[in-house]
Design a protein around this motif. Structure first.
Motif, PDB file in Angstrom:
ATOM      1  N   TYR A  33      40.207  40.105  33.387  1.00  0.00           N
ATOM      2  CA  TYR A  33      41.103  40.419  32.271  1.00  0.00           C
ATOM      3  C   TYR A  33      41.857  41.709  32.586  1.00  0.00           C
ATOM      4  O   TYR A  33      41.264  42.685  33.048  1.00  0.00           O
ATOM      5  CB  TYR A  33      40.301  40.593  30.976  1.00  0.00           C
ATOM      6  CG  TYR A  33      39.537  39.350  30.583  1.00  0.00           C
ATOM      7  CD1 TYR A  33      40.060  38.447  29.656  1.00  0.00           C
ATOM      8  CD2 TYR A  33      38.291  39.071  31.145  1.00  0.00           C
ATOM      9  CE1 TYR A  33      39.355  37.305  29.306  1.00  0.00           C
ATOM     10  CE2 TYR A  33      37.585  37.932  30.800  1.00  0.00           C
ATOM     11  CZ  TYR A  33      38.127  37.056  29.880  1.00  0.00           C
ATOM     12  OH  TYR A  33      37.431  35.911  29.531  1.00  0.00           O
ATOM     13  N   SER A  54      36.135  35.421  36.074  1.00  0.00           N
ATOM     14  CA  SER A  54      37.457  35.650  35.498  1.00  0.00           C
ATOM     15  C   SER A  54      37.725  37.149  35.414  1.00  0.00           C
ATOM     16  O   SER A  54      36.788  37.959  35.354  1.00  0.00           O
ATOM     17  CB  SER A  54      37.549  35.024  34.112  1.00  0.00           C
ATOM     18  OG  SER A  54      37.421  33.618  34.188  1.00  0.00           O
ATOM     19  N   CYS A  64      36.103  42.525  34.858  1.00  0.00           N
ATOM     20  CA  CYS A  64      35.689  41.319  35.586  1.00  0.00           C
ATOM     21  C   CYS A  64      34.441  40.716  34.946  1.00  0.00           C
ATOM     22  O   CYS A  64      33.511  41.438  34.572  1.00  0.00           O
ATOM     23  CB  CYS A  64      35.394  41.652  37.045  1.00  0.00           C
ATOM     24  SG  CYS A  64      36.707  42.627  37.829  1.00  0.00           S
ATOM     25  N   VAL A  99      42.854  36.207  36.172  1.00  0.00           N
ATOM     26  CA  VAL A  99      42.046  35.252  36.939  1.00  0.00           C
ATOM     27  C   VAL A  99      41.276  34.413  35.933  1.00  0.00           C
ATOM     28  O   VAL A  99      40.471  34.939  35.170  1.00  0.00           O
ATOM     29  CB  VAL A  99      41.065  35.962  37.899  1.00  0.00           C
ATOM     30  CG1 VAL A  99      40.198  34.932  38.626  1.00  0.00           C
ATOM     31  CG2 VAL A  99      41.807  36.828  38.906  1.00  0.00           C
ATOM     32  N   ASP A 100      41.547  33.132  35.910  1.00  0.00           N
ATOM     33  CA  ASP A 100      40.919  32.226  34.947  1.00  0.00           C
ATOM     34  C   ASP A 100      40.199  31.126  35.714  1.00  0.00           C
ATOM     35  O   ASP A 100      40.811  30.162  36.166  1.00  0.00           O
ATOM     36  CB  ASP A 100      41.980  31.634  34.017  1.00  0.00           C
ATOM     37  CG  ASP A 100      41.354  30.881  32.843  1.00  0.00           C
ATOM     38  OD1 ASP A 100      40.110  30.827  32.772  1.00  0.00           O
ATOM     39  OD2 ASP A 100      42.103  30.337  32.012  1.00  0.00           O
ATOM     40  N   VAL A 101      38.914  31.303  35.908  1.00  0.00           N
ATOM     41  CA  VAL A 101      38.134  30.344  36.690  1.00  0.00           C
ATOM     42  C   VAL A 101      36.848  29.997  35.960  1.00  0.00           C
ATOM     43  O   VAL A 101      36.401  30.714  35.066  1.00  0.00           O
ATOM     44  CB  VAL A 101      37.789  30.917  38.086  1.00  0.00           C
ATOM     45  CG1 VAL A 101      39.027  31.063  38.935  1.00  0.00           C
ATOM     46  CG2 VAL A 101      37.064  32.259  37.964  1.00  0.00           C
ATOM     47  N   ALA A 121      38.066  35.452  42.174  1.00  0.00           N
ATOM     48  CA  ALA A 121      38.340  34.025  41.975  1.00  0.00           C
ATOM     49  C   ALA A 121      37.367  33.181  42.792  1.00  0.00           C
ATOM     50  O   ALA A 121      36.867  32.153  42.317  1.00  0.00           O
ATOM     51  CB  ALA A 121      39.783  33.710  42.364  1.00  0.00           C
ATOM     52  N   LYS A 128      44.767  37.313  30.894  1.00  0.00           N
ATOM     53  CA  LYS A 128      43.724  36.884  31.828  1.00  0.00           C
ATOM     54  C   LYS A 128      44.405  36.567  33.152  1.00  0.00           C
ATOM     55  O   LYS A 128      45.095  35.554  33.284  1.00  0.00           O
ATOM     56  CB  LYS A 128      43.022  35.653  31.260  1.00  0.00           C
ATOM     57  CG  LYS A 128      41.631  35.392  31.778  1.00  0.00           C
ATOM     58  CD  LYS A 128      41.022  34.230  30.992  1.00  0.00           C
ATOM     59  CE  LYS A 128      39.550  34.039  31.332  1.00  0.00           C
ATOM     60  NZ  LYS A 128      38.976  32.908  30.565  1.00  0.00           N
TER      61      LYS A 128
END
Length: 391
Positions: free
Chosen positions: A106, A104, A33, A239-241, A99, A237
């Motif tokens: 990985y 993000s 994270c 969570v891509d924020v 999120a 990835k």
């Protein structure tokens, strides 16, 4: 006979397909994270994800659970007696929480056999037992990332081999990479770490930082006899924020504050010469803060079990002596008596500044101007006394 052979072949094929299907149903992943904005989240986080689609299971095992409400939390943290524990949560909650905070995530799927996956599950369940889930946290040597790495290695039948990085970094070097832009947090950490934190460390020790573990896992292999396979099957990835904006803290940097402090000290010194009297309230503030900071450093050096804090040369500058002597200092200042403390302090501070380049410890950039500020204050005392008594 031919029918028997065919039946055995079909049975073997059926079993192999069953095992393969079972293996495909289970997926274990290393989750990394991105850093957050709070000091405890500056370095990121690591967890393990265990998916079993056949059973409808999707769990995240997290070795980074702790509570600020623990009795005497701050004292225990400073002393190095902070307890963390293994927590388990459903993956959607884990994903959603990161999120929402703008971090993000990985996912690196591990290249494990079915028996290794099953063993990992047993080890995680054993770790989660009430008698086993709590452990004594150690920032550099035993944290959420090293725990995840170690339990992965325990479940593997062979050996995990990591490629040695070319760059020999120190603990402090890695800390500075993650505290960039957080100058006050960096100052606090720098003040606590000693010379041991500046020694070069190998790849394995660098894995205390989640993203160093991520990079090491990418290149790692599993060796079983003559067989070699990569540790990671694939990475994505999940969570891509966009990261959260850094919260505005104190508007001035530590360096600006120290130079303002030097300016105020010089002004107080000029004012003392003008009124021919020591402004003892400034001594009370300046040397009192030095002594209080020295109490923290001294406690870390002599009583804390945290690694790398016992070799802190900063104790030569920040120690409790000024705080202990402060009542005598103020009394002598009020009475206009000669105070040998300031003469000794000038010698000690000058010696400290001279040996700083030769000490095998990287000091925060504010340390030298801070020592200079204290030197100016003591020098003002000595010069004013001699001016008053040598007319």
């Amino acid at each position: 006979m031919n029918k028997l052979i065919i039946a055995l072949i079909l049975l073997f094929f059926s079993l192999s397909q069953s095992i393969r299907g079972q293996e495909d149903n289970i997926k274990v992943s290393l989750m990394t994270c991105a850093p957050g904005t709070e000091i405890y989240a500056l370095f990121g986080h690591t967890a393990l994800r265990y998916e079993d689609t056949a059973r409808g299971e999707d769990w995240v095992f997290n070795y980074g659970m702790f509570s600020f409400n623990t009795p005497r939390f701050i004292y225990r943290f400073v002393k190095g007696e902070t307890d963390y524990e293994l927590g388990v949560t459903r993956y959607p909650y884990f994903e959603g929480s990161y999120a929402m905070r703008g971090s993000s995530v990985y996912q690196q799927t591990l290249n494990l056999t079915i028996s290794e996956k099953q063993k990992l599950r047993r080890l995680l369940e054993e770790n989660y037992l009430p008698k086993n889930r709590v452990y004594r946290y150690n920032f550099f040597y035993d944290n959420c990332t090293t725990r995840a790495r170690d339990i992965i290695e325990k479940c593997i039948e062979g050996k995990v081999v990591y490629s040695e990085g070319k760059e020999r970094l120190s603990f402090r070097d890695i800390v500075h990479q993650y505290t960039k832009g957080h100058e006050w947090d960096e100052l606090g950490i720098d003040m606590c770490l000693g010379s041991e934190a500046d020694k070069p460390i190998d790849t394995r020790k660098q894995m205390f930082a989640p993203f160093y573990m991520l990079e090491a896992a990418k290149k790692a292999t599993i060796v079983v006899g003559d067989s070699v396979r990569p540790l990671i099957l694939h990475e994505k990835k999940v969570v891509d924020v966009e990261p959260e904006d850094v919260r505005e803290g104190f508007p001035l940097s530590p360096m600006v504050c120290v130079f303002i402090l030097i300016g105020v000290t010089c002004f107080v010194g000029w004012l003392q010469f003008k009124i021919r009297k020591i402004i003892w309230i400034w001594d009370l503030l300046l040397f009192g803060v030095q002594g209080l900071a020295g109490c923290v450093i001294t406690f870390l050096v002599f009583f804390s079990t945290h690694p790398t804090v016992g070799s802190n040369w900063l104790i030569l500058l920040l120690n409790p002596i000024p705080l202990i002597y402060l009542p005598v200092m103020v009394y002598r200042a009020i009475k206009g008596k000669k105070d040998y403390y300031h003469t000794i302090n000038i010698v000690c501070l000058t010696s400290f500044m001279m040996i700083m380049p030769f000490i095998q410890q990287k000091f925060n950039v504010t340390v030298l101007p801070l020592a200079l500020c204290l030197l100016i204050c003591s020098a003002n005392h000595v010069l004013l006394y001699y001016r008053q008594n040598n007319k």
